[in-house]
Design an enzyme around this catalytic site. Structure first.
Site, PDB file in Angstrom:
ATOM      1  N   LEU A  12       0.826  -1.213   0.000  1.00  0.00           N
ATOM      2  CA  LEU A  12       0.000   0.000   0.000  1.00  0.00           C
ATOM      3  C   LEU A  12       0.853   1.252   0.000  1.00  0.00           C
ATOM      4  O   LEU A  12       0.431   2.306  -0.442  1.00  0.00           O
ATOM      5  CB  LEU A  12      -0.902   0.010   1.230  1.00  0.00           C
ATOM      6  CG  LEU A  12      -1.942  -1.104   1.281  1.00  0.00           C
ATOM      7  CD1 LEU A  12      -2.598  -1.155   2.645  1.00  0.00           C
ATOM      8  CD2 LEU A  12      -2.979  -0.907   0.194  1.00  0.00           C
ATOM      9  N   GLY A  13       2.042   1.122   0.497  1.00  0.00           N
ATOM     10  CA  GLY A  13       2.904   2.298   0.515  1.00  0.00           C
ATOM     11  C   GLY A  13       4.138   2.073   1.349  1.00  0.00           C
ATOM     12  O   GLY A  13       4.267   1.072   2.052  1.00  0.00           O
ATOM     13  N   GLY A  15       6.522   4.112   4.066  1.00  0.00           N
ATOM     14  CA  GLY A  15       6.633   5.305   4.896  1.00  0.00           C
ATOM     15  C   GLY A  15       8.084   5.600   5.186  1.00  0.00           C
ATOM     16  O   GLY A  15       8.972   4.980   4.602  1.00  0.00           O
ATOM     17  N   GLY A  16       8.290   6.541   6.076  1.00  0.00           N
ATOM     18  CA  GLY A  16       9.645   6.908   6.428  1.00  0.00           C
ATOM     19  C   GLY A  16      10.422   5.731   7.019  1.00  0.00           C
ATOM     20  O   GLY A  16      11.631   5.610   6.838  1.00  0.00           O
ATOM     21  N   VAL A  20       3.802  -0.565   4.311  1.00  0.00           N
ATOM     22  CA  VAL A  20       2.473  -0.992   4.711  1.00  0.00           C
ATOM     23  C   VAL A  20       1.938  -1.916   3.623  1.00  0.00           C
ATOM     24  O   VAL A  20       1.983  -1.582   2.430  1.00  0.00           O
ATOM     25  CB  VAL A  20       1.527   0.215   4.920  1.00  0.00           C
ATOM     26  CG1 VAL A  20       0.153  -0.274   5.356  1.00  0.00           C
ATOM     27  CG2 VAL A  20       2.095   1.167   5.969  1.00  0.00           C
ATOM     28  N   LYS A  35       1.598  -2.816   8.911  1.00  0.00           N
ATOM     29  CA  LYS A  35       2.777  -1.978   8.796  1.00  0.00           C
ATOM     30  C   LYS A  35       3.966  -2.771   9.319  1.00  0.00           C
ATOM     31  O   LYS A  35       3.890  -3.359  10.395  1.00  0.00           O
ATOM     32  CB  LYS A  35       2.563  -0.721   9.649  1.00  0.00           C
ATOM     33  CG  LYS A  35       3.522   0.404   9.361  1.00  0.00           C
ATOM     34  CD  LYS A  35       3.069   1.647  10.107  1.00  0.00           C
ATOM     35  CE  LYS A  35       3.674   2.897   9.522  1.00  0.00           C
ATOM     36  NZ  LYS A  35       3.061   4.120  10.010  1.00  0.00           N
ATOM     37  N   ASP A 146       0.197  15.171  12.724  1.00  0.00           N
ATOM     38  CA  ASP A 146       0.442  14.978  11.295  1.00  0.00           C
ATOM     39  C   ASP A 146      -0.888  14.819  10.560  1.00  0.00           C
ATOM     40  O   ASP A 146      -1.028  13.975   9.684  1.00  0.00           O
ATOM     41  CB  ASP A 146       1.346  13.754  11.088  1.00  0.00           C
ATOM     42  CG  ASP A 146       1.992  13.714   9.710  1.00  0.00           C
ATOM     43  OD1 ASP A 146       2.024  14.773   9.034  1.00  0.00           O
ATOM     44  OD2 ASP A 146       2.470  12.643   9.302  1.00  0.00           O
TER      45      ASP A 146
HETATM   46  P1  ATP Z   1       5.557   8.821   7.065  1.00  0.00           P
HETATM   47  O1  ATP Z   1       5.746   8.230   8.405  1.00  0.00           O
HETATM   48  O2  ATP Z   1       6.781   9.188   6.356  1.00  0.00           O
HETATM   49  O3  ATP Z   1       4.518   9.893   7.097  1.00  0.00           O
HETATM   50  P2  ATP Z   1       3.631   7.423   5.641  1.00  0.00           P
HETATM   51  O4  ATP Z   1       2.767   8.535   6.014  1.00  0.00           O
HETATM   52  O5  ATP Z   1       3.720   7.107   4.216  1.00  0.00           O
HETATM   53  O6  ATP Z   1       5.025   7.623   6.212  1.00  0.00           O
HETATM   54  P3  ATP Z   1       1.762   5.650   6.733  1.00  0.00           P
HETATM   55  O7  ATP Z   1       0.792   6.770   6.613  1.00  0.00           O
HETATM   56  O8  ATP Z   1       1.756   4.931   7.993  1.00  0.00           O
HETATM   57  O9  ATP Z   1       3.206   6.125   6.443  1.00  0.00           O
HETATM   58  O10 ATP Z   1       1.429   4.616   5.580  1.00  0.00           O
HETATM   59  C1  ATP Z   1       2.145   4.382   4.393  1.00  0.00           C
HETATM   60  C2  ATP Z   1       1.187   4.070   3.259  1.00  0.00           C
HETATM   61  O11 ATP Z   1       0.280   3.049   3.593  1.00  0.00           O
HETATM   62  C3  ATP Z   1       0.361   5.259   2.829  1.00  0.00           C
HETATM   63  O12 ATP Z   1       0.314   5.290   1.427  1.00  0.00           O
HETATM   64  C4  ATP Z   1      -0.991   4.982   3.376  1.00  0.00           C
HETATM   65  O13 ATP Z   1      -1.993   5.486   2.525  1.00  0.00           O
HETATM   66  C5  ATP Z   1      -1.047   3.475   3.458  1.00  0.00           C
HETATM   67  N1  ATP Z   1      -1.804   3.065   4.653  1.00  0.00           N
HETATM   68  C6  ATP Z   1      -1.445   3.261   5.940  1.00  0.00           C
HETATM   69  N2  ATP Z   1      -2.359   2.767   6.794  1.00  0.00           N
HETATM   70  C7  ATP Z   1      -3.338   2.240   6.031  1.00  0.00           C
HETATM   71  C8  ATP Z   1      -4.577   1.571   6.323  1.00  0.00           C
HETATM   72  N3  ATP Z   1      -4.974   1.350   7.570  1.00  0.00           N
HETATM   73  N4  ATP Z   1      -5.332   1.164   5.284  1.00  0.00           N
HETATM   74  C9  ATP Z   1      -4.928   1.387   4.022  1.00  0.00           C
HETATM   75  N5  ATP Z   1      -3.792   2.012   3.675  1.00  0.00           N
HETATM   76  C10 ATP Z   1      -2.996   2.433   4.656  1.00  0.00           C
HETATM   77 MG    MG Z   2       1.028   8.941   6.346  1.00  0.00          MG
HETATM   78 MG    MG Z   3       3.490   8.718   8.955  1.00  0.00          MG
END
Ligand code: ATP
Ligand code: MG
Ligand code: MG
Length: 321
Positions: A12-13, A15-16, A20, A35, A146
């Site tokens: 899904l993505g 993160g830092g 996920v 995650k 955030d």
């Molecule tokens: P950072 O910590 O750098 O802000 P991030 O914001 O990319 O990292 P997350 O928001 O935790 O980290 O998630 C990373 C990716 O996974 C994103 O693209 C987010 O849309 C997706 N994602 C996170 N949690 C969920 C969830 N519960 N359901 C669907 N997608 C999710």
């Molecule tokens: Mg995020």
């Molecule tokens: Mg984040």
């Protein structure tokens, strides 16, 4: 446990600090968002930071907050799907897994593709859910820190689920020094990111929602929760806007932040549609003086935030408490 119990459907993505994945539980057949964070055995401080997200999320139970199921740590041999560590292949690594409710899309996508501003009822309903989620987080003494459309999710029924509490803190123990540092980091990366004219850099995206007092490292803020309230104001503005390009989105938000002025015609259009409250509410939320901003709870009670049809119907049906 992870490999035995879950089947990875798609990433899904990233993160830092990890990835996920959308995963299907082999037993119950349901999809979850998991995650994966690779812990660093030589950096206990960092590991504690990572575990903070788990502790924060696990204590929150609210219909507008992403549901948390469980978290566990597994040691894996090399290959754990975290690319940067290719050269550490043979090392034993500790991976933290956080199993959450899977959410179908983000508010960022809804704003971009679903013309919310043409459906005021739905818009107010979503915004009210966001505010109630934030009010709940604050009631637990936690600040999200955030809040932005990319961290606000929608589930299958289209209801709001606030997520990504990776930066969330307990407001009482929050040091101001750390905030200043972070603001500086954000500014620096935003400055380089904006040259490219988009917000693919996560930091530019985050910057747009950051309350001004956070950017000013010498300011002292007693109530940290007001920075989430500021972000709510920017989010509400975006929900009511129709930006043609990402550049337009960034410049409009930037103008609103610096000059507290709306794009040409925006305010007039709201007034014409008998929605004076839109601009009033946004101005209140993004007031430069944090103490003048309302609390999330005050927003919920305010007449500037219309009750949506469903809720007002409920009020008629339910006996007064
Ligand atoms: P950072 O910590 O750098 O802000 P991030 O914001 O990319 O990292 P997350 O928001 O935790 O980290 O998630 C990373 C990716 O996974 C994103 O693209 C987010 O849309 C997706 N994602 C996170 N949690 C969920 C969830 N519960 N359901 C669907 N997608 C999710
Ligand atoms: Mg995020
Ligand atoms: Mg984040």
């Amino acid at each position: 446990m992870y490999r035995q119990e879950f089947e990875e459907v798609k990433q899904l993505g990233k993160g830092g600090f990890g990835e996920v994945w959308m995963c299907r539980n082999r037993l119950d057949g349901q999809c979850y968002a998991i995650k994966k964070i690779q812990l660093d055995s030589s950096n206990e401080t960092l590991n504690r930071k990572m575990l903070r997200e788990v502790k924060t999320l696990s204590g929150l139970h609210h219909q507008s907050i992403v549901r948390y199921y469980q978290a566990w740590i597994e040691s894996r041999q090399g290959e754990c799907g975290i690319e940067e560590d290719r050269d550490k292949q043979l090392l034993e690594v500790q991976v933290l897994y956080i199993q959450m409710e899977y959410c179908e899309k983000t508010l960022s996508e809804v704003i971009a593709y679903e013309r919310l501003y043409e459906a005021p009822e739905r818009l107010w309903n979503l915004f009210r859910q966001i505010v109630s989620g934030v009010a709940y987080i604050h009631s637990k003494g936690i600040v999200h820190r955030d809040l932005k459309p990319k961290n606000i999710f929608l589930d299958f029924s289209g209801d709001i689920k606030i997520g990504d509490l990776g930066l969330a803190r307990f407001s009482q123990i929050k040091g101001e020094h750390e905030d200043g540092e972070e603001a500086h980091e954000n500014l620096v990366s935003a400055a380089s990111g904006s040259l490219e004219g988009d917000d693919t850099s996560a930091n530019v995206g985050t910057m747009l929602y950051l309350a001004p007092e956070v950017m000013d490292s010498v300011s002292s803020v007693s109530d940290q929760s007001k920075r989430d309230v500021y972000a709510l104001g920017i989010i509400l503005f975006e929900m009511w806007s129709a930006f043609a390009t990402t550049m337009e989105r960034i410049t409009s938000i930037d103008r609103l932040r610096r000059l507290e002025s709306f794009p040409q015609g925006f305010e007039a259009q709201q007034v014409k549609a008998n929605r004076r409250n839109v601009c009033q509410l946004i101005r209140w939320l993004i007031n430069a003086e944090p103490t003048t901003r309302p609390t999330a709870l005050q927003v919920l009670d305010s007449e500037l935030l219309p009750r949506t049809m469903l809720e007002s119907e409920l009020h008629q049906v339910l006996p007064a408490a």
